[in-house]
Design a protein around this motif. Structure first.
Motif, PDB file in Angstrom:
ATOM      1  N   GLY A   1       0.472 -38.293  38.612  1.00 10.20           N
ATOM      2  CA  GLY A   1       0.653 -38.568  37.195  1.00 10.20           C
ATOM      3  C   GLY A   1       1.712 -37.711  36.530  1.00 10.20           C
ATOM      4  N   LEU A   2       1.817 -36.441  36.960  1.00 13.83           N
ATOM      5  CA  LEU A   2       2.721 -35.523  36.281  1.00 13.83           C
ATOM      6  C   LEU A   2       4.164 -35.614  36.759  1.00 13.83           C
TER       7      LEU A   2
ATOM      8  N   PRO B   1       6.339 -38.249  37.350  1.00 13.72           N
ATOM      9  CA  PRO B   1       7.246 -39.038  36.508  1.00 13.72           C
ATOM     10  C   PRO B   1       7.417 -38.463  35.113  1.00 13.72           C
ATOM     11  N   ILE B   2       6.360 -37.856  34.571  1.00 16.96           N
ATOM     12  CA  ILE B   2       6.470 -37.244  33.243  1.00 16.96           C
ATOM     13  C   ILE B   2       7.490 -36.110  33.262  1.00 16.96           C
ATOM     14  N   ALA B   3       7.417 -35.256  34.275  1.00 17.28           N
ATOM     15  CA  ALA B   3       8.345 -34.128  34.377  1.00 17.28           C
ATOM     16  C   ALA B   3       9.779 -34.617  34.543  1.00 17.28           C
TER      17      ALA B   3
ATOM     18  N   VAL C   1      11.115 -37.537  33.596  1.00 18.30           N
ATOM     19  CA  VAL C   1      11.593 -38.186  32.366  1.00 18.30           C
ATOM     20  C   VAL C   1      11.904 -37.149  31.293  1.00 18.30           C
ATOM     21  N   LEU C   2      11.024 -36.170  31.111  1.00 17.06           N
ATOM     22  CA  LEU C   2      11.251 -35.148  30.087  1.00 17.06           C
ATOM     23  C   LEU C   2      12.470 -34.289  30.419  1.00 17.06           C
TER      24      LEU C   2
ATOM     25  N   PRO D   1       4.343 -31.080  25.285  1.00 16.46           N
ATOM     26  CA  PRO D   1       3.343 -31.663  26.196  1.00 16.46           C
ATOM     27  C   PRO D   1       2.429 -30.617  26.835  1.00 16.46           C
TER      28      PRO D   1
ATOM     29  N   LEU E   1       2.866 -27.996  33.553  1.00 18.03           N
ATOM     30  CA  LEU E   1       1.895 -29.009  33.128  1.00 18.03           C
ATOM     31  C   LEU E   1       0.674 -29.004  34.048  1.00 18.03           C
TER      32      LEU E   1
END
Length: 441
Positions: free
Chosen positions: A232-233, A235-237, A239-240, A260, A398
């Motif tokens: 989960g983390l 793609p978030i990392a 993109v950010l 975040p 995160l």
């Protein structure tokens, strides 16, 4: 100052070449000692998930590598480590030494701290051992590829020990999850996510073959670890970090990167402190307990009230008399006697290092990396290297909201965080070059 080797004279070429090879060998051995470990594929044991075991082999190996790395640095350009000579790092070291005083067993706490400091020294030396930045890239990519190959070889050739099985009485629910040479599927998952980020960095640097192998191999392995947090983390990392590169304003960048982390801590730790947040989680989340972590955090905060400023001492809370024999006023779903850490790095820093320790950690490992990224030196190489370090830093920071990696001795994820934080510092002070500069006689 540039991250390049000084020009050599023909008379000094051979000794310098020997010194270069010595430093490169130490570089590779350090990474392999942390990522492949001295005991690869050892079955996971209760109480050591995600932590390096302090056996004699580990102690000798890492002590020898620390001595060799210091010799290697002395043979190279010592000016390259200047960016890492920071007052904040010295303050953190001082507080870590103070933190062993409240420990139940000061001797054990000191030994754990010594091993942690050795790992930190090794991580810092990695960025100065290769003769130039281009050599650093090749050595780093090669060692990451080798580590990934070892993980794949384990699941293909030794599946009974490189894949979790239902024979594991500690966590039989993880049967079928890949772990490779790492101690646990969650460690393997986080490492594969970081390797995927490195693969993206290789692609951006024009090394397509290396980048594709890393990206495909690491993402496939990550999926088969079944590590939901890392899946989960990641793609978030990415993109950010991509957005942060395109936003030139410090305040917006800081909000984008730190917001975040703050929000996830509010949702997790905040639910253990404020009933309103717990109610919100119950309304919005399928698992508002975060796989049972809610009770662990409640217990942690209950005990923190006893020693908010000093904490309980370095590595001197979980699996000690404070939890094994201590009483709680709470009704808990988890038996805290068997918990190896608090499943939140920031809470564990409070429990072991107290409020001053958390302040230093927030400054050194959260605020300072954002500042260093914002001030990285101009140039494509600096931009790409800083971007890779930023994505790895953000992913691990995160993840720290649900796991614990800070000061975990020679834990591979903690080691990667150190490389990312130190790398951001270097990118803000040194000019990097992707290719070797022609040597002058």
């Amino acid at each position: 100052m540039s991250w390049q080797a000084a020009a050599r004279s023909p008379q000094g070429a051979l000794p310098a070449l020997v010194a270069d090879r010595f430093r490169e060998a130490i570089f590779v051995l350090i990474l392999l000692a942390v990522w492949v470990t001295t005991r690869p594929y050892d079955p996971p044991q209760p109480g050591v998930v995600g932590a390096a075991t302090s056996d004699l082999v580990n102690q000798i190996t890492f002590s020898a590598l620390a001595v060799a790395s210091v010799i290697g640095l002395a043979l190279g350009d010592l000016r390259r480590i200047r960016p890492l000579l920071q007052l904040s790092y010295a303050a953190m070291l001082g507080w870590l030494l103070v933190s062993i005083m409240p420990a139940l067993d000061i001797g054990s706490s000191f030994r754990a701290l010594a091993f942690t400091l050795i790992a930190m020294i090794l991580a810092a030396s990695l960025l100065a051992l290769p003769r130039d930045y281009a050599r650093f890239q090749r050595l780093f990519y090669g060692t990451v590829l080798l580590t990934l190959a070892v993980a794949w070889a384990g699941v293909l050739l030794l599946p009974d020990i490189a894949i979790h099985t239902d024979v594991d009485t500690f966590e039989p629910e993880h049967a079928g999850s890949w772990r490779g040479q790492f101690s646990h599927k969650n460690i393997a998952g986080a490492m594969m996510a970081a390797f995927a980020i490195i693969g993206v960095y290789a692609l951006r640097s024009g090394r397509r073959a290396v980048g594709l192998v890393l990206l495909i191999g690491a993402v496939t392995f990550l999926y088969l670890t079944r590590s939901k947090t890392s899946l989960g983390l990641l793609p978030i990392a990415l993109v950010l970090a991509y957005l942060a590169e395109r936003i030139p304003f410090l305040v917006v960048r800081a909000g984008l990167l730190l917001g975040p982390i703050l929000a996830l801590n509010v949702l997790t730790l905040g639910s253990a402190l404020f009933p309103g947040i717990a109610e919100l989680n119950r309304a919005l989340l399928k698992d508002p307990s975060f796989t049972g972590r809610f009770d662990i955090w409640r217990f942690g905060f209950e005990k923190l009230a006893e020693r908010p400023w000093t904490g309980f001492g370095f590595e001197s809370f979980w699996l000690t008399d404070h939890t094994m024999r201590g009483e709680s006023k709470l009704e808990l779903a988890w038996e805290v006697q068997n918990i190896i850490h608090g499943h939140n790095g920031y809470l564990d820093v409070l429990l072991t290092l107290g409020i001053p320790g958390l302040v230093l950690v927030v400054y050194i490992f959260l605020l300072k990396p954002v500042w260093d990224y914002h001030n990285h030196r101009p140039g494509d190489a600096n931009r790409r290297f800083a971007g890779a370090c930023l994505a790895i830093w953000l992913f691990i920071s995160l993840g720290m909201c649900l796991e614990v990696f800070y000061f975990r001795r020679a834990d591979p994820i903690w080691f990667l965080l150190l490389i990312a934080v130190f790398g951001l510092r270097m990118a803000s002070r040194l000019r990097l070059e992707d290719r070797d500069q022609p040597r002058r006689s």
